[in-house]
Design an enzyme around this catalytic site. Structure first.
Site, short mmCIF file in Angstrom:
data_model
loop_
_atom_site.label_atom_id
_atom_site.label_comp_id
_atom_site.label_asym_id
_atom_site.label_seq_id
_atom_site.Cartn_x
_atom_site.Cartn_y
_atom_site.Cartn_z
N SER A 36 39.35 84.67 67.53
CA SER A 36 39.84 85.25 66.30
C SER A 36 39.68 86.54 65.90
O SER A 36 39.79 87.24 65.42
CB SER A 36 39.17 84.89 64.79
OG SER A 36 39.66 83.49 65.17
N TYR B 105 43.69 88.15 59.36
CA TYR B 105 43.12 86.98 58.17
C TYR B 105 42.50 87.60 56.46
O TYR B 105 42.89 87.41 55.51
CB TYR B 105 41.38 86.30 58.33
CG TYR B 105 41.44 85.72 59.44
CD1 TYR B 105 42.32 84.40 59.37
CD2 TYR B 105 41.09 86.51 60.66
CE1 TYR B 105 42.17 83.89 61.22
CE2 TYR B 105 41.04 85.25 62.04
CZ TYR B 105 41.67 84.37 61.73
OH TYR B 105 42.11 83.27 62.95
N ARG C 93 48.28 77.59 71.22
CA ARG C 93 48.91 78.24 70.87
C ARG C 93 48.70 79.89 72.30
O ARG C 93 48.11 79.52 72.61
CB ARG C 93 48.97 79.37 69.63
CG ARG C 93 49.68 79.64 68.80
CD ARG C 93 49.90 80.33 67.34
NE ARG C 93 49.04 81.75 67.90
CZ ARG C 93 47.32 81.78 67.56
NH1 ARG C 93 47.14 81.24 66.47
NH2 ARG C 93 47.24 83.15 67.46
N ASP D 56 49.48 83.75 72.50
CA ASP D 56 49.60 85.07 72.45
C ASP D 56 50.20 85.80 73.45
O ASP D 56 49.61 85.69 75.02
CB ASP D 56 48.59 85.67 72.20
CG ASP D 56 48.06 85.57 70.64
OD1 ASP D 56 48.81 84.51 70.42
OD2 ASP D 56 46.85 85.12 70.33
N GLU E 231 34.03 81.32 63.15
CA GLU E 231 34.83 81.73 63.30
C GLU E 231 34.69 79.97 62.09
O GLU E 231 35.96 79.55 61.76
CB GLU E 231 35.81 81.39 63.92
CG GLU E 231 36.16 82.53 64.86
CD GLU E 231 37.45 81.80 66.10
OE1 GLU E 231 38.52 81.57 65.87
OE2 GLU E 231 37.13 82.10 67.32
N ASN F 182 45.23 79.69 73.40
CA ASN F 182 44.35 79.19 71.81
C ASN F 182 44.32 77.70 71.92
O ASN F 182 45.34 76.80 71.30
CB ASN F 182 45.02 79.74 70.56
CG ASN F 182 43.56 79.42 69.08
OD1 ASN F 182 42.68 78.89 69.19
ND2 ASN F 182 43.81 80.64 68.49
N GLU G 20 46.47 85.81 75.80
CA GLU G 20 45.08 84.56 76.14
C GLU G 20 46.11 83.57 74.96
O GLU G 20 46.90 82.90 74.73
CB GLU G 20 43.99 85.05 75.18
CG GLU G 20 44.01 85.28 73.61
CD GLU G 20 42.83 86.06 73.21
OE1 GLU G 20 42.07 85.94 72.20
OE2 GLU G 20 42.74 87.30 73.62
N GLY H 88 44.90 77.93 64.20
CA GLY H 88 45.23 77.72 62.99
C GLY H 88 45.94 76.25 62.32
O GLY H 88 47.70 76.55 62.96
#
Length: 310
Positions: free
Chosen positions: A150, A216, A255, A257, A15, A272, A270, A276
């Site tokens: 990612s 992305y 974050r 999800d 990443e 994070n 999951e 980002g």
């Protein structure tokens, strides 16, 4: 004395490119706010130089291995340099999808059924055995590396004959993988800032799930904030997210999800711990809807670290 801030970015993980984009967005924001900040690429400079160069604080913008797995946090603790985000243990667990799910499951949080496969299982058993093991779950399945971010190395598998290839792809990125039941539904992400759960975002993608290209590469991916959930659903989701966050002992910002299935049930996907931080990233989008600008957000994350260590 004015604090000297190192924005840790780049690194060696898969990443790297995303980390550089996040890191420079943070750096420019800090400079705009009058902070004495400098970029520090951990791939090119030994981290031990931070002390020699008299940095007082590290703003971590590293994603994936070497950034979110507790290793950089351990070195910074050793150097006695305060840093943004979660600590060693929470970071290490959060990057490990299986350990995260086990902890969430232990406190009654909703996680999807999965099968965990280690590389050594491949040496001991035939492909047929692993495929048979996965038969306990209904197709379609998601095959994912256990400790990648990612959505790298993830394959959606509809039929048994696609499984072997998907397992091989996932093993390119991790020594352990998860084969997880895939649920079709609406995808949401919820950002956390300190003690505050920010408004949820609904992710709408033309792909079958929110994969690397959706994140992305595709301009067609849409982010709805407000997410369209009713008040009752939003309240329920916040409660789940708060418990998921605190169960792992996370700090700073992050974050989580989730997916809402067709039976109106939320499932945790999951976490994070270093999300980002470009202008089109999800944490800044969510913060912006409650009046927190990008520069304010970057400062809030930095100030939480200063307050914790003062």
């Amino acid at each position: 004395m004015k604090k000297k801030v190192a924005v840790l970015l780049g690194g060696n993980s898969t990443e790297r490119k995303i980390s550089i984009a996040s890191g420079y967005a943070i750096l420019q924001s800090l400079i705009r706010s009058g902070i004495n900040a400098y970029p520090f690429d951990t791939r090119d400079f030994p981290i031990m130089q931070l002390k020699q160069q008299q940095f007082n604080i590290a703003y971590i913008a590293l994603h994936g291995k070497g950034g979110e797995d507790g290793s950089i946090q351990g070195i910074l603790e050793y150097l006695n340099i305060p840093y943004t985000g979660s600590g060693i243990m929470a970071s290490s667990i959060s990057l490990d999808k299986k350990k995260t799910k086990l902890l969430w499951k232990s406190v009654g949080l909703p996680v999807l059924p999965d099968i965990y496969i280690e590389k050594k299982d491949l040496l001991k058993n035939s492909d047929a055995f692993l495929i048979k093991k996965s038969d306990k779950l209904e197709y379609p399945l998601l095959v994912k590396p256990n400790n990648q971010g990612s959505s790298i190395g993830i394959t959606l598998v509809y039929f048994k004959d696609q499984l072997k290839n998907a397992i091989e792809i996932a093993f390119n990125y991790s020594n352990n993988i998860l084969v997880e039941k895939f649920v079709k539904g609406k995808e949401y992400t919820v950002s956390i800032l300190g003690e505050e759960i920010l408004p949820s975002i609904q992710i709408i993608t033309k792909n079958n799930f929110y994969d690397y290209s959706s994140k992305y590469e595709l301009s067609s991916t849409k982010y709805l904030c407000p997410s369209g959930l009713n008040l009752k659903q939003e309240k329920k989701l916040k409660k789940i997210v708060k418990k998921a966050w605190s169960t792992l002992g996370c700090n700073g910002c992050g974050r989580i999800d989730v997916i809402l299935d067709n039976n109106n049930k939320f499932w945790l996907l999951e976490i994070n711990t270093i999300p980002g931080m470009t202008h089109r990233s999800l944490l800044p989008i969510s913060a912006n809807t409650i009046g927190i600008s990008f520069d304010e957000l970057v400062l809030k994350i930095l100030n939480k670290t200063i307050i914790l260590n003062s």
